[in-house]
Structure formats: C-alpha cells, structure tokens
Design a protein around this motif. Structure first.
Motif, PDB file in Angstrom:
ATOM      1  N   SER A  39      -0.344  -1.099   2.565  1.00 30.43           N
ATOM      2  CA  SER A  39      -0.781  -1.896   1.426  1.00 30.43           C
ATOM      3  C   SER A  39       0.183  -3.037   1.151  1.00 30.43           C
ATOM      4  O   SER A  39      -0.225  -4.171   0.892  1.00 30.43           O
ATOM      5  N   ASP A  40       1.477  -2.739   1.229  1.00 30.27           N
ATOM      6  CA  ASP A  40       2.490  -3.762   0.988  1.00 30.27           C
ATOM      7  C   ASP A  40       2.379  -4.891   2.021  1.00 30.27           C
ATOM      8  O   ASP A  40       2.470  -6.070   1.677  1.00 30.27           O
ATOM      9  N   LYS A  41       2.146  -4.538   3.287  1.00 25.25           N
ATOM     10  CA  LYS A  41       2.010  -5.546   4.337  1.00 25.25           C
ATOM     11  C   LYS A  41       0.755  -6.396   4.136  1.00 25.25           C
ATOM     12  O   LYS A  41       0.776  -7.604   4.319  1.00 25.25           O
ATOM     13  N   ILE A  42      -0.347  -5.734   3.771  1.00 30.63           N
ATOM     14  CA  ILE A  42      -1.631  -6.439   3.673  1.00 30.63           C
ATOM     15  C   ILE A  42      -1.750  -7.229   2.373  1.00 30.63           C
ATOM     16  O   ILE A  42      -2.178  -8.374   2.367  1.00 30.63           O
ATOM     17  N   THR A  43      -1.382  -6.601   1.253  1.00 31.06           N
ATOM     18  CA  THR A  43      -1.631  -7.218  -0.054  1.00 31.06           C
ATOM     19  C   THR A  43      -0.372  -7.675  -0.783  1.00 31.06           C
ATOM     20  O   THR A  43      -0.471  -8.407  -1.756  1.00 31.06           O
ATOM     21  N   GLY A  44       0.788  -7.190  -0.338  1.00 41.66           N
ATOM     22  CA  GLY A  44       2.019  -7.501  -1.064  1.00 41.66           C
ATOM     23  C   GLY A  44       2.162  -6.687  -2.332  1.00 41.66           C
ATOM     24  O   GLY A  44       3.008  -6.953  -3.165  1.00 41.66           O
ATOM     25  N   LYS A  45       1.313  -5.690  -2.491  1.00 43.78           N
ATOM     26  CA  LYS A  45       1.334  -4.850  -3.693  1.00 43.78           C
ATOM     27  C   LYS A  45       1.372  -3.380  -3.286  1.00 43.78           C
ATOM     28  O   LYS A  45       0.837  -2.988  -2.264  1.00 43.78           O
ATOM     29  N   ALA A  46       2.003  -2.581  -4.148  1.00 45.38           N
ATOM     30  CA  ALA A  46       2.068  -1.139  -3.916  1.00 45.38           C
ATOM     31  C   ALA A  46       0.819  -0.467  -4.477  1.00 45.38           C
ATOM     32  O   ALA A  46       0.256  -0.925  -5.476  1.00 45.38           O
ATOM     33  N   LEU A  47       0.398   0.583  -3.835  1.00 41.23           N
ATOM     34  CA  LEU A  47      -0.713   1.373  -4.354  1.00 41.23           C
ATOM     35  C   LEU A  47      -0.224   2.197  -5.535  1.00 41.23           C
ATOM     36  O   LEU A  47       0.908   2.685  -5.538  1.00 41.23           O
ATOM     37  N   LEU A  48      -1.086   2.351  -6.543  1.00 41.46           N
ATOM     38  CA  LEU A  48      -0.759   3.234  -7.661  1.00 41.46           C
ATOM     39  C   LEU A  48      -0.964   4.669  -7.232  1.00 41.46           C
ATOM     40  O   LEU A  48      -1.866   4.981  -6.444  1.00 41.46           O
ATOM     41  N   ARG A  49      -0.130   5.548  -7.758  1.00 40.50           N
ATOM     42  CA  ARG A  49      -0.309   6.980  -7.494  1.00 40.50           C
ATOM     43  C   ARG A  49      -1.470   7.498  -8.337  1.00 40.50           C
ATOM     44  O   ARG A  49      -1.863   6.897  -9.339  1.00 40.50           O
ATOM     45  N   HIS A  50      -1.986   8.645  -7.948  1.00 41.54           N
ATOM     46  CA  HIS A  50      -3.088   9.294  -8.649  1.00 41.54           C
ATOM     47  C   HIS A  50      -2.767   9.438 -10.138  1.00 41.54           C
ATOM     48  O   HIS A  50      -3.574   9.083 -10.999  1.00 41.54           O
ATOM     49  N   ASP A  51      -1.580   9.947 -10.457  1.00 43.39           N
ATOM     50  CA  ASP A  51      -1.220  10.171 -11.858  1.00 43.39           C
ATOM     51  C   ASP A  51      -1.114   8.854 -12.629  1.00 43.39           C
ATOM     52  O   ASP A  51      -1.475   8.780 -13.805  1.00 43.39           O
ATOM     53  N   GLN A  52      -0.686   7.770 -11.986  1.00 51.39           N
ATOM     54  CA  GLN A  52      -0.609   6.479 -12.664  1.00 51.39           C
ATOM     55  C   GLN A  52      -2.014   5.945 -12.977  1.00 51.39           C
ATOM     56  O   GLN A  52      -2.237   5.368 -14.036  1.00 51.39           O
ATOM     57  N   ILE A  53      -2.914   6.141 -12.050  1.00 50.42           N
ATOM     58  CA  ILE A  53      -4.298   5.696 -12.268  1.00 50.42           C
ATOM     59  C   ILE A  53      -4.914   6.466 -13.425  1.00 50.42           C
ATOM     60  O   ILE A  53      -5.520   5.882 -14.328  1.00 50.42           O
ATOM     61  N   VAL A  54      -4.746   7.776 -13.421  1.00 48.77           N
ATOM     62  CA  VAL A  54      -5.326   8.610 -14.475  1.00 48.77           C
ATOM     63  C   VAL A  54      -4.701   8.284 -15.831  1.00 48.77           C
ATOM     64  O   VAL A  54      -5.400   8.171 -16.837  1.00 48.77           O
ATOM     65  N   GLU A  55      -3.378   8.091 -15.870  1.00 45.85           N
ATOM     66  CA  GLU A  55      -2.692   7.783 -17.130  1.00 45.85           C
ATOM     67  C   GLU A  55      -3.161   6.463 -17.734  1.00 45.85           C
ATOM     68  O   GLU A  55      -3.224   6.317 -18.955  1.00 45.85           O
TER      69      GLU A  55
END
Length: 152
Positions: A39-55
């Motif tokens: 994700s970092d290589k393609i978009t320059g952004k980190a993926l959110l973790r499951h718990d971050q998305i839910v929160e």
C-alpha cells in the motif's frame, strides 16, 4: 504417576494450542506487513488496521434533511430529501465539489428548505428566467410564521 502423565499431556496440549495460535497471529502480522508495504509503495499511505476502522465508524442511519451543494466554497444549490445519502448522487448534472446538510424532520422539510433558499439564493435554485424556485414563497413563509408569533 498416571495422573501426573495426564496432567502433563493436558499441559503439553494447551501449550501446543497456544503455539499454533501465536503462529497464526504471526502469519497474519506478516501478511499485514506485506500489505502495508504494498500500500505504501502504490498509494504512499498506510492501511488502517481493523480496530482503527471500527473505532472511527459511525452508526448508519437514513437521514432526512436539507442539503447544500457547494462549489468552490459557495453554496450553489439547496435541496431536501428524506434520504440524503441516496439523493446527493442524483445531482450529477450540477457542478459541485462538496455537500453539507442539516438534519430535519420530514414534515418540516418544505419550510426549512424554503427558508434556506430565500436566505441564501443559490444560483442553481433559479430558473433560466431568474425566478427563484422554492417549495414556499416568501409571503407563504411569513403567513406560516404569524400564528407562531401570536401563540408565544
């Protein structure tokens, strides 16, 4: 000695199950790490973790209200809907880059929309002849306000 061996076997089985669970978590972490790198290589952004998305989630609710289409920091259109999220995409023919809305009970939509249209006079709420389009005229809104003033 039989009881000791059974206790040791149970303990060994428990440890084995814990090791398998930890190996599974490690494999998931490694897969997540690989996806993070991709994700970092393609978009320059980190993926959110499951718990971050839910929160960061909000309860889903169908919302009625008066909405505002905005283009370059100017309100260009005022509308109303009993389902804002379904209505906004139907305005693909209008030029806007953002929207906002004010929640409103369905039975008050015509009044609130009319008040905003008369107050803001957004350019896309006018006809080609320069006539403002609103559910209620300004004189009708003033008639509606009179009984409220008398009852207070």
């Amino acid at each position: 000695h039989v009881a000791e061996r059974e206790a040791m076997a149970l303990q060994a089985d428990s440890l084995y199950q814990k090791i398998k669970a930890m190996e599974s978590k490690l494999a998931n972490l490694e897969a997540l790490g690989a996806m993070q790198n991709l994700s970092d290589k393609i978009t320059g952004k980190a993926l959110l973790r499951h718990d971050q998305i839910v929160e960061s989630s909000r309860p889903w609710q169908q919302s009625s209200g008066v909405y505002f289409l905005i283009s370059e920091d100017k309100i260009v259109y005022v509308g109303q809907s009993v389902n804002i999220y379904a209505r906004i995409p139907s305005h693909h023919d209008k030029k806007f880059d953002r929207y906002s809305y004010v929640p409103c009970k369905p039975h008050l939509l015509n009044i609130l929309e009319s008040l905003y249209i008369h107050c803001l006079q957004p350019k896309l709420n006018f006809t080609g002849n320069g006539v403002l389009i609103a559910p209620f005229t300004l004189s009708k809104l003033l008639e509606e306000a009179t009984p409220l003033e008398q009852s207070t």
